[in-house]
Design a protein around this motif. Structure first.
Motif, PDB file in Angstrom:
ATOM      1  N   PRO A 242     119.166  61.672  -5.005  1.00 43.58           N
ATOM      2  CA  PRO A 242     119.608  60.963  -3.783  1.00 43.58           C
ATOM      3  C   PRO A 242     118.595  59.923  -3.296  1.00 43.58           C
ATOM      4  O   PRO A 242     118.982  58.848  -2.834  1.00 43.58           O
ATOM      5  N   ILE A 243     117.317  60.215  -3.405  1.00 43.12           N
ATOM      6  CA  ILE A 243     116.292  59.248  -2.982  1.00 43.12           C
ATOM      7  C   ILE A 243     116.342  58.018  -3.883  1.00 43.12           C
ATOM      8  O   ILE A 243     116.248  56.882  -3.403  1.00 43.12           O
TER       9      ILE A 243
ATOM     10  N   VAL B 124     117.948  52.278  -4.749  1.00 43.57           N
ATOM     11  CA  VAL B 124     118.752  51.296  -5.476  1.00 43.57           C
ATOM     12  C   VAL B 124     119.703  50.579  -4.519  1.00 43.57           C
ATOM     13  O   VAL B 124     119.860  49.346  -4.575  1.00 43.57           O
ATOM     14  N   VAL B 125     120.355  51.317  -3.625  1.00 44.55           N
ATOM     15  CA  VAL B 125     121.251  50.703  -2.662  1.00 44.55           C
ATOM     16  C   VAL B 125     120.490  49.785  -1.710  1.00 44.55           C
ATOM     17  O   VAL B 125     120.925  48.664  -1.382  1.00 44.55           O
ATOM     18  N   ALA B 126     119.312  50.219  -1.272  1.00 40.38           N
ATOM     19  CA  ALA B 126     118.488  49.389  -0.375  1.00 40.38           C
ATOM     20  C   ALA B 126     118.043  48.121  -1.083  1.00 40.38           C
ATOM     21  O   ALA B 126     118.014  47.029  -0.478  1.00 40.38           O
ATOM     22  N   ALA B 127     117.707  48.200  -2.370  1.00 39.57           N
ATOM     23  CA  ALA B 127     117.308  47.021  -3.108  1.00 39.57           C
ATOM     24  C   ALA B 127     118.484  46.064  -3.303  1.00 39.57           C
ATOM     25  O   ALA B 127     118.332  44.844  -3.271  1.00 39.57           O
ATOM     26  N   ALA B 128     119.678  46.628  -3.496  1.00 40.62           N
ATOM     27  CA  ALA B 128     120.863  45.782  -3.673  1.00 40.62           C
ATOM     28  C   ALA B 128     121.224  45.080  -2.354  1.00 40.62           C
ATOM     29  O   ALA B 128     121.674  43.929  -2.363  1.00 40.62           O
ATOM     30  N   LEU B 129     121.061  45.751  -1.217  1.00 37.97           N
ATOM     31  CA  LEU B 129     121.366  45.136   0.064  1.00 37.97           C
ATOM     32  C   LEU B 129     120.306  44.128   0.493  1.00 37.97           C
ATOM     33  O   LEU B 129     120.587  43.227   1.286  1.00 37.97           O
ATOM     34  N   ALA B 130     119.093  44.269  -0.005  1.00 39.50           N
ATOM     35  CA  ALA B 130     118.003  43.371   0.368  1.00 39.50           C
ATOM     36  C   ALA B 130     118.171  41.997  -0.242  1.00 39.50           C
ATOM     37  O   ALA B 130     117.629  41.007   0.251  1.00 39.50           O
ATOM     38  N   ASP B 131     118.958  41.876  -1.316  1.00 37.61           N
ATOM     39  CA  ASP B 131     119.138  40.556  -1.959  1.00 37.61           C
ATOM     40  C   ASP B 131     119.962  39.712  -1.127  1.00 37.61           C
ATOM     41  O   ASP B 131     120.547  39.126  -0.587  1.00 37.61           O
TER      42      ASP B 131
END
Length: 59
Positions: free
Chosen positions: A46-47, A52-59
């Motif tokens: 989960p971490i 991965v989700v945070a990195a995808a939203l940061a773009d």
């Protein structure tokens, strides 16, 4: 003389009875049962998904 020969014969017979060593006892190894767990341990996946989700939203 007969007693000496008899004593020697009994001594020879008694010493051959104990000539060999007794057989080694067979000891079985104890069975160890361990519970298996996943490699993630329940919290790593989960971490990792959150990162991965945070990195995808940061773009």
């Amino acid at each position: 003389m007969k007693k000496l020969v008899l004593a020697a014969a009994l001594t020879a017979a008694a010493s051959t009875a104990f000539a060999g060593a007794p057989a080694d006892p067979v000891i079985e190894a104890p069975v160890i049962v361990e519970e298996t767990t996943g490699s993630s341990g329940g919290w790593v996946l989960p971490i990792l998904l959150l990162v991965v989700v945070a990195a995808a939203l940061a773009d």
